[in-house]
Design an enzyme around this catalytic site. Structure first.
Site, short mmCIF file in Angstrom:
data_model
loop_
_atom_site.label_atom_id
_atom_site.label_comp_id
_atom_site.label_asym_id
_atom_site.label_seq_id
_atom_site.Cartn_x
_atom_site.Cartn_y
_atom_site.Cartn_z
N GLY A 24 -85.29 29.81 57.22
CA GLY A 24 -85.26 28.69 56.33
C GLY A 24 -85.94 28.78 55.01
N ASN A 26 -84.80 29.16 51.87
CA ASN A 26 -84.28 28.27 50.90
C ASN A 26 -84.56 26.88 51.24
OD1 ASN A 26 -83.01 29.43 48.37
ND2 ASN A 26 -82.12 30.66 49.87
N ARG A 77 -64.68 25.95 67.47
CA ARG A 77 -65.36 25.66 66.24
C ARG A 77 -65.27 24.14 65.65
NH1 ARG A 77 -62.59 29.41 61.80
NH2 ARG A 77 -64.30 28.56 60.56
N MET A 102 -75.50 30.44 58.88
CA MET A 102 -74.34 31.55 59.17
C MET A 102 -73.15 31.20 59.89
SD MET A 102 -75.95 33.69 57.24
CE MET A 102 -75.06 34.97 57.68
N ARG A 103 -72.52 30.24 59.71
CA ARG A 103 -71.27 29.76 60.29
C ARG A 103 -70.28 29.46 59.27
NH1 ARG A 103 -69.92 30.54 65.30
NH2 ARG A 103 -68.78 28.60 65.40
N ILE A 104 -68.96 30.10 59.19
CA ILE A 104 -67.95 29.69 58.27
C ILE A 104 -67.53 28.38 58.91
CG2 ILE A 104 -65.78 30.26 57.48
CD1 ILE A 104 -66.56 33.39 57.90
N HIS A 121 -75.46 31.54 47.18
CA HIS A 121 -74.88 32.71 47.90
C HIS A 121 -75.60 33.69 47.03
CE1 HIS A 121 -72.08 35.82 49.08
NE2 HIS A 121 -71.84 36.20 47.74
N GLU A 155 -62.24 28.12 51.30
CA GLU A 155 -62.16 29.59 51.14
C GLU A 155 -63.76 30.20 51.23
OE1 GLU A 155 -61.30 33.17 47.84
OE2 GLU A 155 -60.57 30.96 47.48
N GLU A 186 -83.24 32.30 43.83
CA GLU A 186 -82.41 31.14 44.77
C GLU A 186 -83.38 29.98 44.92
OE1 GLU A 186 -81.02 32.85 48.33
OE2 GLU A 186 -80.83 34.81 47.48
#
Length: 228
Positions: A24, A26, A77, A102-104, A121, A155, A186
């Site tokens: 954590g 950020n 998902r 960390m999940r798309i 990013h 995307e 960041e």
């Protein structure tokens, strides 16, 4: 064209949740910025997909509600995302910030939070999408590297860019030293980007984000350039 104007919450600040998976870093920067009552976003919850994520304890220590929604054992998902979405809506969340999440996310979730879902990013998008961005930037001989805050689209690592910050790449840089300087950037640009979005100080034209006149109330422009 999409305008940044939207209905404010009762407090006048946008109710914002942060999604995390790890320590954590950020998240902490966003929480620190939101302590100021003049900051246009109020952090109302931190949600992790990993039950023992260190970020949850940090959020609780800061007085923020911390919730775990384990992505494992949810039946797929979208089943996980439906539960995540329900947690957000139960708290009347208006904006969502991904901070080391960390999940798309599936198109289903992304579309439900269209233009209200932000991500950071560690690269100057559209360059170096995906992982290992610092090593890849060094391997390509880049002289500039940095970080990007953007609206999320289906995307991976794509969407209209809200803010970017750059650092110079030094001759003796390693992925670790370069990554440490990028992380400092960041921590600066994510609060700036959230402030712009929460204040409605933007318009989206295709893949371009333009500041509106209300952006004059935001302390810094959405760009950090390297010195020298």
């Amino acid at each position: 064209m999409t305008s940044g104007a939207s209905t404010s919450s009762a407090s006048g600040r946008k109710r914002t949740a942060i999604l995390v998976s790890g320590r954590g870093s950020n998240m902490t920067a966003l929480l620190s910025a939101a302590v100021d009552p003049a900051f246009p976003a109020e952090i109302v919850a931190v949600i992790a997909n990993v039950p023992d994520a260190p970020a949850l304890d940090k959020a609780r220590a800061a007085g923020i509600e911390a919730v775990a929604v384990n992505h494992r054992g949810q039946g797929g998902r979208q089943a996980f995302e439906e539960k995540l979405d329900a947690e957000l809506r139960a708290r009347n969340v208006e904006l969502v910030c991904l901070a080391g999440f960390m999940r798309i996310l599936t198109p289903w979730f992304v579309e439900r939070w269209h233009d209200r879902l932000l991500n950071i990013h560690p690269a100057l998008l559209p360059a170096f999408k995906g992982l290992d961005t610092h090593a890849r930037a060094l391997a390509e001989g880049c002289r500039l590297h940095g970080a990007t805050v953007h609206f999320v689209r289906a995307e991976m690592d794509a969407g209209p860019i809200i803010a970017q910050g750059a650092v110079a790449v030094l001759d003796d840089d390693t992925p670790a030293t370069l990554g440490a300087r990028v992380l400092e950037v960041e921590h600066r640009i994510y609060p700036q980007a959230l402030a712009l979005v929460a204040a409605g100080a933007f318009e989206i034209h295709g893949m371009r984000v333009r500041l509106t006149t209300s952006g004059a109330d935001v302390a810094q422009p959405p760009l950090i350039a390297p010195k020298g």
